[in-house]
Motif scaffolding. Sequence first.
Motif, PDB file in Angstrom:
ATOM      1  N   ALA A   9       0.839  -1.195   0.000  1.00 34.84           N
ATOM      2  CA  ALA A   9       0.000   0.000   0.000  1.00 34.84           C
ATOM      3  C   ALA A   9       0.877   1.249   0.000  1.00 34.84           C
ATOM      4  N   PRO A  10       0.653   2.183  -0.928  1.00 36.50           N
ATOM      5  CA  PRO A  10       1.479   3.399  -0.974  1.00 36.50           C
ATOM      6  C   PRO A  10       1.440   4.169   0.339  1.00 36.50           C
ATOM      7  N   GLU A  11       2.576   4.752   0.695  1.00 32.34           N
ATOM      8  CA  GLU A  11       2.633   5.591   1.889  1.00 32.34           C
ATOM      9  C   GLU A  11       1.945   6.932   1.671  1.00 32.34           C
ATOM     10  N   LEU A  21      -4.603  12.333  -2.712  1.00 28.63           N
ATOM     11  CA  LEU A  21      -5.214  11.315  -3.565  1.00 28.63           C
ATOM     12  C   LEU A  21      -5.304   9.957  -2.881  1.00 28.63           C
ATOM     13  N   THR A  22      -4.902   9.861  -1.620  1.00 32.07           N
ATOM     14  CA  THR A  22      -4.862   8.555  -0.958  1.00 32.07           C
ATOM     15  C   THR A  22      -6.255   7.935  -0.841  1.00 32.07           C
ATOM     16  N   VAL A  38       1.780  14.963  -9.947  1.00 33.58           N
ATOM     17  CA  VAL A  38       1.444  13.850  -9.058  1.00 33.58           C
ATOM     18  C   VAL A  38       2.732  13.275  -8.479  1.00 33.58           C
ATOM     19  N   ALA A  39       2.754  13.108  -7.158  1.00 31.17           N
ATOM     20  CA  ALA A  39       3.916  12.550  -6.461  1.00 31.17           C
ATOM     21  C   ALA A  39       3.475  11.322  -5.672  1.00 31.17           C
ATOM     22  N   LEU A  40       4.122  10.214  -5.930  1.00 33.12           N
ATOM     23  CA  LEU A  40       3.828   8.943  -5.261  1.00 33.12           C
ATOM     24  C   LEU A  40       5.019   8.521  -4.407  1.00 33.12           C
ATOM     25  N   THR A  41       4.750   8.206  -3.142  1.00 29.08           N
ATOM     26  CA  THR A  41       5.748   7.576  -2.278  1.00 29.08           C
ATOM     27  C   THR A  41       5.267   6.162  -1.986  1.00 29.08           C
TER      28      THR A  41
END
Length: 261
Positions: free
Chosen positions: A58-60, A73-74, A106-109
């Motif tokens: 699951a993305p942080e 966006l979570t 958009v930034a995904l961790t």
Amino acid sequence: MNRLFAAAALTTLIAAPASAHFQLVYTPDPNIERPGDVPLKLIFWHPMENGHAMDMGAPEDIFAMFKGEKIDLTGSLTAMTFKGADNEAAAYEATLPVKRNGDYIVALTPAPYYEGSEDIYIQQITKTFFNKGGIPTGWDEPLGLPTEFVPLNKPNNVIAGSTFSAQLLSEGAPVAGAEIEIEYIAAEPDMETNAAGEATVGAMPGGALVAITDENGVFTFGVPRAGHWGFAALGSGPDTEHEGKELSQDAVIWIKAYDLE
């Protein structure tokens, strides 16, 4: 050993093409014509080889920046299964709400991924750029991520045959002498079936494509063809350990190139 330098040593020692892990935040066209929800596919994959896909946790965090406003966006995250040429893997979907004209960054961790063959964790902090209406509003501004690329060319409409440049930052400071792995999405994901399409190119001989940042943390790449291009700086982030093992915290950026018609 830092993964950036380990990868360089491995490329020197073997002649077989290297497989590059790349985190994707994908939709077919980053240039949006009308308001609405834009579907995003979050996939951890070897896109240039149309190769092995890795299970994502699951993305942080995932957010979009629009005119200085941070959009969380979570709440839109949904688990899915991605079907690559070789296997299936856990992946995620998200939705980007687009209303007004301008840039949406958009930034995904993602959660750190354990790579058993190297006995390390990998976390690729990924930026992808979208635009509505052709009006630039902040694509060249950093987001304050632990490590990130800041583009020096507008990243959503690069001309195939021209060049693309970006500056690599770690905790806001330029990173000189970093190796940048370069990747192309050879088989673009189908948004309906969540499966890889037909590959349009094969893996490059001689290992990964690599550029080096200069004293200001800037690299330049000549973009040879239209499509989605990704750039990754291995081990450029400040965090180096996760659950007692080495962590390679990488910066990733994706751009879209087009042919002149």
